[in-house]
Design a protein around this motif. Structure first.
Motif, PDB file in Angstrom:
ATOM      1  N   VAL A  36      22.346  31.186  28.626  1.00 23.17           N
ATOM      2  CA  VAL A  36      23.435  31.644  27.760  1.00 23.17           C
ATOM      3  C   VAL A  36      24.789  31.309  28.379  1.00 23.17           C
ATOM      4  N   VAL A  37      24.948  31.580  29.680  1.00 23.54           N
ATOM      5  CA  VAL A  37      26.226  31.293  30.344  1.00 23.54           C
ATOM      6  C   VAL A  37      26.520  29.796  30.314  1.00 23.54           C
ATOM      7  N   ASP A  38      25.499  28.972  30.578  1.00 21.43           N
ATOM      8  CA  ASP A  38      25.704  27.520  30.542  1.00 21.43           C
ATOM      9  C   ASP A  38      26.126  27.053  29.154  1.00 21.43           C
ATOM     10  N   ALA A  39      25.532  27.643  28.126  1.00 22.70           N
ATOM     11  CA  ALA A  39      25.907  27.257  26.763  1.00 22.70           C
ATOM     12  C   ALA A  39      27.359  27.631  26.483  1.00 22.70           C
ATOM     13  N   ALA A  40      27.784  28.800  26.960  1.00 21.78           N
ATOM     14  CA  ALA A  40      29.173  29.215  26.754  1.00 21.78           C
ATOM     15  C   ALA A  40      30.134  28.296  27.493  1.00 21.78           C
ATOM     16  N   ILE A  41      29.773  27.903  28.708  1.00 23.69           N
ATOM     17  CA  ILE A  41      30.625  26.978  29.463  1.00 23.69           C
ATOM     18  C   ILE A  41      30.696  25.627  28.755  1.00 23.69           C
ATOM     19  N   ALA A  42      29.543  25.125  28.299  1.00 23.93           N
ATOM     20  CA  ALA A  42      29.520  23.839  27.608  1.00 23.93           C
ATOM     21  C   ALA A  42      30.272  23.895  26.287  1.00 23.93           C
ATOM     22  N   ALA A  43      30.436  25.089  25.728  1.00 23.76           N
ATOM     23  CA  ALA A  43      31.201  25.257  24.485  1.00 23.76           C
ATOM     24  C   ALA A  43      32.701  25.306  24.738  1.00 23.76           C
ATOM     25  N   ASP A  44      33.116  25.083  26.001  1.00 30.48           N
ATOM     26  CA  ASP A  44      34.530  25.077  26.392  1.00 30.48           C
ATOM     27  C   ASP A  44      35.184  26.447  26.315  1.00 30.48           C
ATOM     28  N   CYS A  45      34.386  27.502  26.527  1.00 27.93           N
ATOM     29  CA  CYS A  45      34.997  28.818  26.675  1.00 27.93           C
ATOM     30  C   CYS A  45      35.827  28.830  27.957  1.00 27.93           C
ATOM     31  N   ALA A  46      36.992  29.444  27.894  1.00 28.27           N
ATOM     32  CA  ALA A  46      37.898  29.435  29.044  1.00 28.27           C
ATOM     33  C   ALA A  46      37.425  30.356  30.152  1.00 28.27           C
ATOM     34  N   ARG A  47      36.681  31.393  29.795  1.00 27.18           N
ATOM     35  CA  ARG A  47      36.125  32.306  30.797  1.00 27.18           C
ATOM     36  C   ARG A  47      34.878  32.937  30.226  1.00 27.18           C
ATOM     37  N   VAL A  48      33.992  33.366  31.123  1.00 29.35           N
ATOM     38  CA  VAL A  48      32.756  34.020  30.727  1.00 29.35           C
ATOM     39  C   VAL A  48      32.653  35.322  31.515  1.00 29.35           C
ATOM     40  N   VAL A  49      32.473  36.425  30.797  1.00 33.58           N
ATOM     41  CA  VAL A  49      32.340  37.742  31.413  1.00 33.58           C
ATOM     42  C   VAL A  49      30.938  38.253  31.102  1.00 33.58           C
ATOM     43  N   VAL A  50      30.187  38.554  32.144  1.00 37.05           N
ATOM     44  CA  VAL A  50      28.821  39.052  31.976  1.00 37.05           C
ATOM     45  C   VAL A  50      28.817  40.543  32.297  1.00 37.05           C
ATOM     46  N   VAL A  51      28.384  41.349  31.339  1.00 37.78           N
ATOM     47  CA  VAL A  51      28.286  42.788  31.551  1.00 37.78           C
ATOM     48  C   VAL A  51      26.910  43.102  32.105  1.00 37.78           C
ATOM     49  N   VAL A  52      26.864  43.612  33.331  1.00 42.13           N
ATOM     50  CA  VAL A  52      25.606  43.928  33.998  1.00 42.13           C
ATOM     51  C   VAL A  52      25.450  45.438  34.063  1.00 42.13           C
ATOM     52  N   GLY A  53      24.204  45.867  34.227  1.00 40.58           N
ATOM     53  CA  GLY A  53      23.930  47.294  34.305  1.00 40.58           C
ATOM     54  C   GLY A  53      22.625  47.536  35.005  1.00 40.58           C
ATOM     55  N   SER A  54      21.532  47.531  34.237  1.00 39.73           N
ATOM     56  CA  SER A  54      20.218  47.652  34.851  1.00 39.73           C
ATOM     57  C   SER A  54      19.964  46.462  35.771  1.00 39.73           C
ATOM     58  N   HIS A  55      19.479  46.749  37.001  1.00 37.58           N
ATOM     59  CA  HIS A  55      19.244  45.690  37.994  1.00 37.58           C
ATOM     60  C   HIS A  55      20.501  44.843  38.201  1.00 37.58           C
ATOM     61  N   ALA A  56      21.648  45.531  38.303  1.00 37.90           N
ATOM     62  CA  ALA A  56      22.930  44.824  38.376  1.00 37.90           C
ATOM     63  C   ALA A  56      22.990  43.875  39.565  1.00 37.90           C
ATOM     64  N   ASP A  57      22.492  44.305  40.719  1.00 36.93           N
ATOM     65  CA  ASP A  57      22.561  43.455  41.912  1.00 36.93           C
ATOM     66  C   ASP A  57      21.754  42.174  41.736  1.00 36.93           C
ATOM     67  N   GLU A  58      20.615  42.290  41.081  1.00 37.62           N
ATOM     68  CA  GLU A  58      19.773  41.119  40.858  1.00 37.62           C
ATOM     69  C   GLU A  58      20.481  40.113  39.951  1.00 37.62           C
ATOM     70  N   VAL A  59      21.106  40.602  38.894  1.00 38.83           N
ATOM     71  CA  VAL A  59      21.790  39.709  37.960  1.00 38.83           C
ATOM     72  C   VAL A  59      23.030  39.104  38.618  1.00 38.83           C
TER      73      VAL A  59
END
Length: 464
Positions: A36-59
């Motif tokens: 998903v993040v790679d697709a957002a980057i390839a779509a020329d999004c200027a920034r990507v923010v990932v909201v983590v929670g469960s297993h936050a350290d792993e993500v």
């Protein structure tokens, strides 16, 4: 277009029955969140923010490993209390100061969404005429999706969750909500605080933003994708397998259109970050994991697994496992060869059956045909390694190196005890244990004298 992608990846993923974050599960060797993040980057999004929670350290660890050097900022924001999707978006907005431009909300378990789709999705709210659009599709089996009621202009009147649909609504409402949204960033930031949690679950639901925007006089519409598979999420192991098969077919179809032959495309798993040249033949049970590059006119497989491997042109790899290695051109390898990290095989070399090579260079035209281990070795050109030969590179504390010069001939069952240097044009007799350097052009022999005791068998039997 100065768009921001917010990827929601804080959920428990309880239906996966896993000790790991749902978005960490891999599709074709790549964690779901990275698709998903790679697709957002390839779509020329200027920034990507990932909201983590469960297993936050792993993500976070997955994101750090993949995007530390990314030119597009990829930030992780923790939703310490999981109070719903609306709350997750509010956490992201507050933490990152997002207040303008298109904001695309994507789910971290939506690995099949394409970059061009994300770019068009963001553009749907870029001109200010629409406050928000809902990502929709029409799957053949709509069960589980929310259904949208539209007016005659295509504006959204209402979203009805699956559990709230009447039988008639379930049968007639075909526009399905895939759970992703594009917002005018300024309006999202202005009104996100109005999303309440007055419901049985006491959670703030992002879809409530649609009604809030309409109440403030803003238009909410849909963004329909023709390929419903882009809207499929992963909530169970069965869905993970189904989406893996779709991703496999999508990649293999593209490669076949580019000139690659698959003996059976349902039995080859190629990662999205790998490339294969034209006229290469991919046999069943071939896996390319990570970022592999394969040249033209190669034969891959059967039963071959490569991870981050570079393969040149006209190579044959039969039942090979390779990890972080480089193979140049016209190389034959296998069957049943294991190439470990740091291996570099030069043009025209041959690595044969039941051979293991680690952190070594195999020179041009050199041969390691069978039943040998070559570790921490610099091998010249035109070398022949006899069957059962080993470079003894570990002394119990350190790894030591072996050097073998050009055109050396190493007899079968030879032990080369590192550190040791074997010169050019050397011949080593079979069953030797080489512990000292051998100069150019020399013959090296290390054997105990053979003894023959005649009549031994009969005498032994008599004693028994």
């Amino acid at each position: 277009m100065d768009a921001t992608a917010i990827v929601l990846a804080a959920g428990e993923g309880t239906r996966m029955k896993s000790n790991h974050a749902k978005v960490s599960h891999k599709i074709l060797g790549k964690p779901m969140i990275q698709w998903v993040v790679d697709a957002a980057i390839a779509a020329d999004c200027a920034r990507v923010v990932v909201v983590v929670g469960s297993h936050a350290d792993e993500v976070r660890a997955l994101l750090d490993a993949a995007y530390t050097d990314s030119q597009v900022p990829v930030e992780a924001v923790e939703q310490a209390e999981r109070l719903g999707t609306g709350h997750a978006v509010r956490v992201a907005l507050d933490a990152c100061g997002i207040s303008a431009g298109p904001v695309v909300i994507l789910n971290g378990d939506l690995p099949l969404v394409r970059p061009e789709t994300i770019a068009q999705f963001a553009a749907s709210v870029a001109d200010g005429s629409t406050a928000a659009t809902i990502f929709t599709c029409t799957p053949p089996d709509p069960f589980g999706f929310g259904r949208l009621v539209l007016d005659e202009t295509g504006a959204v009147i209402r979203n009805i969750e699956q559990k709230d649909c009447t039988p008639e609504q379930a049968a007639t409402l075909t526009e399905c909500n895939a759970g992703c949204y594009a917002f005018d960033g300024e309006l999202l930031a202005r009104y996100i605080g109005e999303v309440g949690c007055e419901n049985a679950q006491h959670e703030c639901y992002l879809p409530d933003m649609m009604e809030i925007l309409r109440e403030h006089g803003h238009r909410v519409s849909i963004f329909h994708v023709d390929d419903y598979r882009e809207g499929l999420g992963v909530n169970s192991r069965a869905q993970l397998a189904q989406i893996t098969a779709i991703a496999r077919d999508r990649i293999n179809d593209r490669l076949m259109a580019e000139g690659v032959t698959f003996i059976d495309p349902t039995q080859a798993w190629i990662s999205p970050d790998s490339t294969i040249g034209r006229d290469t033949v991919v046999w069943p049970q071939t896996h390319l994991i990570g970022a592999c590059t394969v040249g033209e006119d190669c034969q891959l497989g059967p039963n071959t697994r490569l991870t981050n491997v570079r393969v040149g042109n006209a190579c044959t790899l039969d039942e090979v496992v390779g990890i972080d290695v480089t193979l140049e051109n016209t190389i034959s390898c296998g069957p049943r060869a294991y190439l470990r990290p740091g291996t570099h095989v030069l043009d025209g070399a041959h690595v044969g059956t039941h051979v293991e090579i680690k952190n070594s260079t195999i020179g041009e035209g050199s041969k390691v045909p069978h039943l040998s281990y070559i570790g921490d070795t610099q091998m010249g050109a035109g070398v022949n390694i006899g069957a059962g030969s080993i470079t003894c590179n570990y002394d119990g504390k350190r790894k030591n190196r072996t050097t073998i010069g050009d055109r050396a001939f190493i007899g079968s069952d030879t032990m080369m005890v590192a550190p040791v240097n074997i010169g050019d044009d050397v011949i080593v007799g079979a069953s030797s244990c080489i512990t000292k350097d051998v100069p150019d052009g020399a013959l090296a022999l290390e054997r105990s004298q053979q003894r023959i005791i005649e009549g031994y068998t009969a005498a032994r039997r008599a004693r028994q």
